[in-house]
Design an enzyme around this catalytic site. Structure first.
Site, mmCIF file in Angstrom:
data_model
loop_
_atom_site.group_PDB
_atom_site.id
_atom_site.type_symbol
_atom_site.label_atom_id
_atom_site.label_comp_id
_atom_site.label_asym_id
_atom_site.label_seq_id
_atom_site.Cartn_x
_atom_site.Cartn_y
_atom_site.Cartn_z
ATOM 1 N N GLU A 1 0.934 -1.079 0.058
ATOM 2 C CA GLU A 1 -0.193 0.119 -0.013
ATOM 3 C C GLU A 1 0.929 1.063 0.017
ATOM 4 O O GLU A 1 1.575 1.556 1.047
ATOM 5 C CB GLU A 1 -0.809 0.059 1.239
ATOM 6 C CG GLU A 1 -1.541 0.923 1.380
ATOM 7 C CD GLU A 1 -2.415 1.319 2.861
ATOM 8 O OE1 GLU A 1 -2.851 0.367 3.418
ATOM 9 O OE2 GLU A 1 -2.723 2.457 3.529
ATOM 10 N N ARG B 1 1.557 10.154 0.967
ATOM 11 C CA ARG B 1 1.949 11.096 2.199
ATOM 12 C C ARG B 1 3.179 11.881 1.369
ATOM 13 O O ARG B 1 3.673 12.807 1.919
ATOM 14 C CB ARG B 1 2.526 10.560 3.465
ATOM 15 C CG ARG B 1 1.140 9.930 4.147
ATOM 16 C CD ARG B 1 1.542 8.908 5.241
ATOM 17 N NE ARG B 1 0.498 8.221 5.686
ATOM 18 C CZ ARG B 1 0.637 7.291 6.585
ATOM 19 N NH1 ARG B 1 1.503 7.258 7.355
ATOM 20 N NH2 ARG B 1 -0.344 6.472 6.478
ATOM 21 N N THR C 1 -3.655 6.282 2.050
ATOM 22 C CA THR C 1 -3.639 7.706 2.608
ATOM 23 C C THR C 1 -4.229 8.679 1.236
ATOM 24 O O THR C 1 -3.833 9.646 0.817
ATOM 25 C CB THR C 1 -2.242 8.323 3.012
ATOM 26 O OG1 THR C 1 -1.577 7.476 3.794
ATOM 27 C CG2 THR C 1 -2.469 9.617 3.961
ATOM 28 N N LYS D 1 -11.163 -0.692 6.328
ATOM 29 C CA LYS D 1 -9.756 -0.221 7.290
ATOM 30 C C LYS D 1 -10.309 0.062 8.662
ATOM 31 O O LYS D 1 -11.587 0.616 8.871
ATOM 32 C CB LYS D 1 -8.955 0.844 6.704
ATOM 33 C CG LYS D 1 -7.799 1.168 7.133
ATOM 34 C CD LYS D 1 -6.943 1.998 6.470
ATOM 35 C CE LYS D 1 -5.605 2.799 7.298
ATOM 36 N NZ LYS D 1 -4.467 2.697 6.551
HETATM 37 C C1 3PG Z 1 -1.295 3.504 7.988
HETATM 38 O O1 3PG Z 1 -1.289 4.355 7.289
HETATM 39 O O2 3PG Z 1 -2.164 2.379 7.594
HETATM 40 C C2 3PG Z 1 -0.641 3.491 8.999
HETATM 41 O O3 3PG Z 1 0.196 4.555 9.416
HETATM 42 C C3 3PG Z 1 0.430 2.259 9.350
HETATM 43 O O4 3PG Z 1 0.559 2.333 10.713
HETATM 44 P P1 3PG Z 1 2.162 1.818 11.429
HETATM 45 O O5 3PG Z 1 3.122 2.697 10.768
HETATM 46 O O6 3PG Z 1 1.903 1.839 12.619
HETATM 47 O O7 3PG Z 1 2.226 0.326 10.771
#
Ligand code: 3PG
Length: 213
Positions: free
Chosen positions: A41, A45, A69, A129
């Site tokens: 994924e 960002r 995101t 999600k």
């Molecule tokens: C996401 O965007 O799904 C999360 O930021 C992932 O979270 P993590 O960095 O705690 O794994």
């Protein structure tokens, strides 16, 4: 469940990737494929997201890549044009969800409250999600949310790692977990793709071990 949700379920774990430079996309895709998890994924960002998706999907066609995101419809279009097979948003944005549904693009909006799950259900979504998972009560909250919404399954991300993966994947309401623990920013920055591959291999064995119990 849709084919895309089934593929995500088979993977068990989806590496959440933040790339600052698209030049890292090819070596990262190689590490993910060689580690046995040809999936990512790629989060919007950073400005490198679109190009990274394009590089991963063209140079490594076996890669199953989604965009994370995603906060605007314009990003949906850019992600899909670059080769993204699914869209993930941190929260429930009806505009993005409805746009994706109208274009038959698989979409996974973040839902952490009954009201958000209700909106997803109303639109026929079967998998959502759950973010940020650990901060919002983890598996216990997912089980409580899933009770009234029997047809809905969850993809938790946020605070998931090799340490707590088993508690999540043992729950039948969870299709897969997302997480950045295999693809940490500093490892990418320092070009430590062998370490990433090793973390991916560890995650793949963990998923198999948990599911074979
Ligand atoms: C996401 O965007 O799904 C999360 O930021 C992932 O979270 P993590 O960095 O705690 O794994």
């Amino acid at each position: 469940m849709s084919n895309v949700s089934e593929t995500i379920q088979k993977m068990g774990v989806v590496p959440v990737v933040v790339l600052n430079d698209a030049k890292d996309a090819a070596p990262l895709a190689k590490a993910l494929c060689e580690g046995g998890l040809p999936c990512a994924e790629v989060t919007f960002r950073t400005d490198a997201a679109e190009e990274s998706i394009r590089v991963m999907t063209t140079e490594y066609p076996e890669m199953f890549v989604g965009a994370g995101t995603v906060l605007t419809i314009e990003q949906v279009d850019r992600a899909v044009a670059a080769g993204a097979k699914f869209i993930v948003s941190p929260g429930f944005d009806p505009e993005i969800v409805d746009y994706c549904l109208s274009k038959e693009i698989p979409v996974y909006p973040g839902c952490i409250t009954p009201s958000e799950v209700a909106q997803a259900v109303k639109r026929g979504l079967k998998v959502v999600k759950f973010f940020p998972a650990e901060q919002f009560g983890g598996v216990a909250t997912i089980k409580a949310l899933a009770a009234p919404y029997v047809g809905v399954k969850f993809m938790p991300t946020g605070g998931v790692s090799a340490k707590n993966l088993e508690s999540y994947l043992s729950c039948d309401k969870i299709v897969a977990c997302g997480g950045s623990w295999m693809v940490k920013g500093d490892l990418v920055k320092e070009g430590k793709f062998d370490e990433i591959k090793a973390l991916v291999e560890e995650a793949v064995s963990l998923v198999a071990e948990i599911r074979n119990k």
